[in-house]
Design a protein around this motif. Structure first.
Motif, PDB file in Angstrom:
ATOM      1  N   THR A 323       0.832  -1.194   0.000  1.00 51.13           N
ATOM      2  CA  THR A 323       0.000   0.000   0.000  1.00 51.13           C
ATOM      3  C   THR A 323       0.873   1.252   0.000  1.00 51.13           C
ATOM      4  OG1 THR A 323      -0.124  -0.133   2.416  1.00 51.13           O
ATOM      5  CG2 THR A 323      -1.908  -1.151   1.160  1.00 51.13           C
ATOM      6  N   ALA A 324       0.252   2.390  -0.287  1.00 50.79           N
ATOM      7  CA  ALA A 324       0.998   3.646  -0.403  1.00 50.79           C
ATOM      8  C   ALA A 324       1.590   4.090   0.927  1.00 50.79           C
ATOM      9  CB  ALA A 324       0.082   4.738  -0.956  1.00 50.79           C
ATOM     10  N   ASP A 325       0.989   3.686   2.041  1.00 53.67           N
ATOM     11  CA  ASP A 325       1.490   4.114   3.345  1.00 53.67           C
ATOM     12  C   ASP A 325       2.557   3.183   3.912  1.00 53.67           C
ATOM     13  OD1 ASP A 325      -0.119   1.986   3.772  1.00 53.67           O
ATOM     14  OD2 ASP A 325      -1.438   2.929   5.250  1.00 53.67           O
ATOM     15  N   GLU A 326       2.976   2.183   3.139  1.00 53.56           N
ATOM     16  CA  GLU A 326       4.046   1.284   3.568  1.00 53.56           C
ATOM     17  C   GLU A 326       5.381   1.878   3.127  1.00 53.56           C
ATOM     18  OE1 GLU A 326       6.336  -1.270   5.189  1.00 53.56           O
ATOM     19  OE2 GLU A 326       4.169  -1.471   5.497  1.00 53.56           O
ATOM     20  N   ALA A 327       6.152   2.400   4.081  1.00 60.33           N
ATOM     21  CA  ALA A 327       7.375   3.147   3.755  1.00 60.33           C
ATOM     22  C   ALA A 327       8.421   2.279   3.070  1.00 60.33           C
ATOM     23  CB  ALA A 327       7.943   3.763   5.029  1.00 60.33           C
ATOM     24  N   ALA A 353      -7.136  -1.169  -2.300  1.00 60.89           N
ATOM     25  CA  ALA A 353      -7.997  -0.379  -1.423  1.00 60.89           C
ATOM     26  C   ALA A 353      -9.451  -0.803  -1.547  1.00 60.89           C
ATOM     27  CB  ALA A 353      -7.847   1.103  -1.741  1.00 60.89           C
ATOM     28  N   SER A 354      -9.880  -1.069  -2.773  1.00 58.23           N
ATOM     29  CA  SER A 354     -11.261  -1.474  -2.988  1.00 58.23           C
ATOM     30  C   SER A 354     -11.533  -2.823  -2.345  1.00 58.23           C
ATOM     31  CB  SER A 354     -11.565  -1.535  -4.486  1.00 58.23           C
ATOM     32  OG  SER A 354     -12.910  -1.879  -4.720  1.00 58.23           O
ATOM     33  N   ARG A 355     -10.558  -3.700  -2.384  1.00 57.25           N
ATOM     34  CA  ARG A 355     -10.749  -5.027  -1.793  1.00 57.25           C
ATOM     35  C   ARG A 355     -10.877  -4.955  -0.273  1.00 57.25           C
ATOM     36  NH1 ARG A 355      -9.039  -9.681   0.109  1.00 57.25           N
ATOM     37  NH2 ARG A 355      -9.665 -11.584  -0.963  1.00 57.25           N
ATOM     38  N   SER A 356     -10.272  -3.945   0.338  1.00 60.05           N
ATOM     39  CA  SER A 356     -10.372  -3.786   1.784  1.00 60.05           C
ATOM     40  C   SER A 356     -11.579  -2.955   2.190  1.00 60.05           C
ATOM     41  CB  SER A 356      -9.096  -3.136   2.335  1.00 60.05           C
ATOM     42  OG  SER A 356      -8.926  -1.837   1.787  1.00 60.05           O
TER      43      SER A 356
END
Length: 375
Positions: A323-327, A353-356
Motif C-alpha cells: 500500500t501507499a502508506d508502507e514506507a 484499497a477497494s478489496r479492503s
C-alpha cells in the motif's frame, strides 16, 4: 369371540382354549414416509449417458449440443438431475445427458454428470469479501480458454481500470486474455496500448466493416468468452462473427454509458472457415457489465494482473501490503526509477484499497490509471 390376534389351542383334556398372542417388533409393518425412507450413497452410474456441451441456461432449463452435432442439428433441452445435489450447471459445462436427447420438440433430457472444469471465470458484485455482495460469486462461464476483453476506443472512452480487473480475473482463472479494441475509426489505440506495453498483451483493432480474419484466427479451436461494458460494440461484433446470432444491438446514451442489450450468457458456434478446415471455435457472449468484482481473488493474487510490478516485490519486506502508506514497499522505488508506469501502480493500489472496503467496485467512471484521465 376370537380376535385376529388370538390363537386357539386344544388342551390335553380335549377342551378348546383361546390364548392371547404376544406381539413383538417383527409384527409391526410401517410404510416409510417420504422423509424417512432409507437413502444410499450409491448414485446411478448412467453408463448410457452421452456427452453434451451447455450453451445456454434459462430458468432451470439447459440448452445443450452434442459434440458431434453439426450447425444445423437440433439442440437438446435438459433439466438437472436430483442426484447432482447443489452443484450448479453453467454455460460452458461439459455434461452427461440421459433420456430423450433427440432434440425433438417437447423432448426433455436430464443432466446427470458434470465433467471436471478446466477453468472457471468468476466475478462478484463487490471487491470486499466481508459484504454480502462480495461473498456472492457469479460463475461467468466454465471451461473457457480465452477471455476477450472488448473495449471501445471512443464513445464510450476506454476504461483501463475495468481492463485491469478483467486481466486479474483471467490470470486467476488461468485463462489467456485478448484485448479487442473496437470503434478504431473514432480513436487511436496508442494511449491504451502504451499503458500495457510491458505486458505484451495481445490485441486486435476492429473498425466498422473491417476484415475479421485476424480475430477469427485467434478464436479458432478455442472457447472464448467476451466481456465488456455496455455500448462498446460487443453485440455488433458478435453479429459480425456469427450473423445468425441476431444479438440485440443498443445505442450509447448521451452521458457515454451503453444500454444493456444482451440479457444472458450464450455460447455460439463460430461458422467454419471457408478457406480451411479445423474447429472454428466457440464464443460466449455475456451481458454488458458495469463492474467486475474481485472479492474471490486473494490480495496476493491481485498482483498476477500486474506482471510489470512483480519483479519489484522481491525487494519488499516480508508480508509487505504494497500500500501507499508502507514506507519500505519497493514498488515506489521501482516506479521512480522508470521501470514501470506510475499509472499501473496507481491502478493496482486502487484495487487493493477497494478489496479492503475503501473503494467501490461498481464505480463506472475512469480509474486513476486510465490513460485518458484528466483529458
Amino acid at each position: 369371540m376370537v380376535g385376529h390376534g388370538d390363537r386357539q389351542e386344544l388342551t390335553a383334556g380335549g377342551v378348546l382354549a383361546t390364548r392371547r398372542r404376544e406381539y413383538d417388533e417383527d409384527d409391526v409393518r410401517v410404510r416409510p414416509g417420504r422423509s424417512s425412507r432409507p437413502r444410499t450413497r450409491t448414485r446411478p452410474r448412467h453408463a448410457d449417458a452421452v456427452d453434451g456441451f451447455v450453451i445456454a441456461v434459462d430458468r432451470g432449463r439447459y440448452t445443450c449440443v452434442r459434440p458431434e452435432a453439426g450447425p444445423d442439428d437440433p439442440v437438446v433441452t435438459a433439466m438437472r438431475a436430483r442426484e447432482l445435489g447443489r452443484k450448479s450447471v453453467v454455460v460452458g459445462d461439459r455434461v452427461g445427458l440421459v433420456g430423450d436427447v433427440s432434440g425433438a420438440s417437447g423432448a426433455l433430457a436430464r443432466i446427470v454428470r458434470i465433467a471436471e472444469r478446466t477453468s472457471v471465470l468468476r466475478r462478484t458484485a463487490d471487491d470486499d469479501d466481508t459484504t454480502a455482495e462480495g461473498r456472492l460469486e457469479r460463475v461467468v462461464v466454465a471451461n473457457a480458454d480465452q477471455l476477450v476483453i472488448v473495449s471501445a476506443l471512443a464513445d464510450p472512452p476506454p476504461r483501463t481500470g475495468f481492463i485491469d480487473r478483467c486481466l486479474v480475473a483471467a490470470y486467476d482463472a488461468d485463462i489467456e486474455p485478448l484485448l479487442c479494441l473496437t470503434k478504431a475509426d473514432l480513436g487511436g489505440p496508442e494511449a491504451v496500448l502504451g499503458y500495457y506495453t510491458e505486458l505484451e498483451l495481445p490485441y486486435v483493432l476492429i473498425r466498422p466493416g473491417s476484415d475479421l480474419a485476424d480475430l477469427r484466427t485467434l478464436l479458432a479451436g478455442r472457447v472464448s468468452v467476451l466481456v465488456g461494458h455496455s455500448g462498446v460494440g460487443k453485440s455488433t461484433l458478435v453479429n459480425r462473427l456469427v450473423p445468425e446470432a441476431e444479438r440485440a444491438v443498443g445505442t450509447v446514451s448521451a452521458i457515454g454509458r451503453g444500454r444493456h442489450t444482451s440479457t444472458s450468457a450464450v455460447a455460439l458456434r463460430l461458422p467454419p472457415d471457408p478457406g480451411g478446415g479445423g474447429d472454428p471455435g466457440w464464443i460466449v457472449d455475456t451481458p454488458g457489465i458495469r463492474s467486475f468484482g474481485l472479492a474471490h481473488v486473494s490480495a496476493e493474487s491481485l498482483l498476477h494482473g500486474f506482471s510489470d510490478l512483480v519483479e519489484a516485490t522481491v525487494d519488499c519486506p516480508p508480508n509487505c501490503p504494497h500500500t501507499a502508506d508502507e514506507a519500505d514497499c519497493a514498488l515506489d522505488a521501482w516506479v521512480a526509477a522508470g521501470r514501470a508506469d506510475p499509472r499501473r501502480l496507481a491502478s493496482y493500489r486502487r484495487l487493493l484499497a477497494s478489496r479492503s472496503g475503501e473503494g467501490d467496485a461498481r464505480e463506472p467512471e475512469r480509474n486513476p490509471g486510465d490513460p485518458l484521465a484528466g483529458s
